[in-house]
Motif scaffolding. Sequence first.
Motif, PDB file in Angstrom:
ATOM      1  N   LYS A 100      -6.123   8.825  -2.748  1.00  0.00           N
ATOM      2  CA  LYS A 100      -5.579   8.310  -1.491  1.00  0.00           C
ATOM      3  C   LYS A 100      -6.308   8.881  -0.272  1.00  0.00           C
ATOM      4  O   LYS A 100      -6.514   8.184   0.724  1.00  0.00           O
ATOM      5  N   GLN A 112      -9.430   6.940  -0.034  1.00  0.00           N
ATOM      6  CA  GLN A 112      -9.164   5.555   0.357  1.00  0.00           C
ATOM      7  C   GLN A 112      -8.853   5.415   1.836  1.00  0.00           C
ATOM      8  O   GLN A 112      -9.332   4.482   2.498  1.00  0.00           O
ATOM      9  N   TYR A 113      -8.048   6.345   2.389  1.00  0.00           N
ATOM     10  CA  TYR A 113      -7.570   6.167   3.761  1.00  0.00           C
ATOM     11  C   TYR A 113      -8.183   7.106   4.792  1.00  0.00           C
ATOM     12  O   TYR A 113      -8.187   6.787   5.980  1.00  0.00           O
ATOM     13  N   SER A 118     -13.244   1.573   5.631  1.00  0.00           N
ATOM     14  CA  SER A 118     -12.403   0.401   5.407  1.00  0.00           C
ATOM     15  C   SER A 118     -12.178   0.221   3.910  1.00  0.00           C
ATOM     16  O   SER A 118     -12.988   0.660   3.092  1.00  0.00           O
ATOM     17  N   SER A 119     -11.062  -0.416   3.572  1.00  0.00           N
ATOM     18  CA  SER A 119     -10.740  -0.622   2.168  1.00  0.00           C
ATOM     19  C   SER A 119     -11.610  -1.731   1.573  1.00  0.00           C
ATOM     20  O   SER A 119     -12.065  -2.627   2.273  1.00  0.00           O
ATOM     21  N   THR A 147      -8.772  -0.725  -3.303  1.00  0.00           N
ATOM     22  CA  THR A 147      -7.424  -1.291  -3.219  1.00  0.00           C
ATOM     23  C   THR A 147      -6.784  -1.409  -4.592  1.00  0.00           C
ATOM     24  O   THR A 147      -5.617  -1.045  -4.786  1.00  0.00           O
ATOM     25  N   ASP A 185       2.342   1.387  -0.925  1.00  0.00           N
ATOM     26  CA  ASP A 185       1.429   0.397  -1.483  1.00  0.00           C
ATOM     27  C   ASP A 185       2.130  -0.900  -1.865  1.00  0.00           C
ATOM     28  O   ASP A 185       1.458  -1.892  -2.190  1.00  0.00           O
ATOM     29  N   ASN A 201       0.547  -0.342   6.006  1.00  0.00           N
ATOM     30  CA  ASN A 201       0.256   0.494   4.836  1.00  0.00           C
ATOM     31  C   ASN A 201      -0.720   1.614   5.174  1.00  0.00           C
ATOM     32  O   ASN A 201      -0.530   2.766   4.776  1.00  0.00           O
ATOM     33  N   ALA A 202      -1.765   1.263   5.930  1.00  0.00           N
ATOM     34  CA  ALA A 202      -2.768   2.270   6.303  1.00  0.00           C
ATOM     35  C   ALA A 202      -2.162   3.361   7.181  1.00  0.00           C
ATOM     36  O   ALA A 202      -2.417   4.549   6.983  1.00  0.00           O
ATOM     37  N   SER A 210       0.251   5.550   5.108  1.00  0.00           N
ATOM     38  CA  SER A 210      -0.487   6.400   4.181  1.00  0.00           C
ATOM     39  C   SER A 210      -1.162   7.562   4.900  1.00  0.00           C
ATOM     40  O   SER A 210      -1.111   8.706   4.431  1.00  0.00           O
ATOM     41  N   CYS A 211      -1.778   7.289   6.043  1.00  0.00           N
ATOM     42  CA  CYS A 211      -2.466   8.349   6.786  1.00  0.00           C
ATOM     43  C   CYS A 211      -1.496   9.433   7.252  1.00  0.00           C
ATOM     44  O   CYS A 211      -1.775  10.631   7.128  1.00  0.00           O
TER      45      CYS A 211
END
Length: 212
Positions: free
Chosen positions: A16, A19-20, A25-26, A31, A66, A99-100, A103-104
Amino acid sequence: MERDHMKDLRRYLALKYIQYLVLSSSNAVSTLLGLLGSAYTMVLLQSAKVSSKSTAVLISSLAQADILVFLSLVSDAVSGSFGVSPAASALPRILLTANAHLSCVLLSCVAFEAYLITFLPLESRSLRTVRNARLISRAIWTLVAAECALFLVDDHLRASSSPGLLFQLSSVAAALLRSLSYILGILLRIINVYIYYKIFFSMSPRSRLKSK
């Protein structure tokens, strides 16, 4: 031999963070891996072998975030199959943004807790409770939900082409919020790097002493 569940959770957190907080960028691969990792983590956290601690609450909330990615994919598929309004077509993008942001912030909470555990274990024990972790998670979800609501209203007013005071207010508020989110995202990346830098170099001497 029993599987090390804590090692699995650490791997999930590493995925994670990449990813973030590392990738700009995803992409489809990250993903998909993120969705699979979150699904596995949600199942894992239901196990009696994983103790219910504040970190587990934050990781659980991170995995649940997610679900928004999955809803975004479903919404995007529906938008492509049926004719929808421009405001509704913006829903997948807004869900991914939510979501971003979730998550961050949650990853930063996990990093901050790791900092407290490493440097202030006794002093912070009263703060690192399951109850506080749940309150923090709910507050983060509430703030991000409010952010999404503002973006949806702004997109709807733009699509309706009805300029007025409400349109101007929502447009300015959405622009300010996007700028604030961008600045906050940069700050969170810097803070996370600093925290793990401190933790790594504080643990290294101990590791060297143990190896002697």
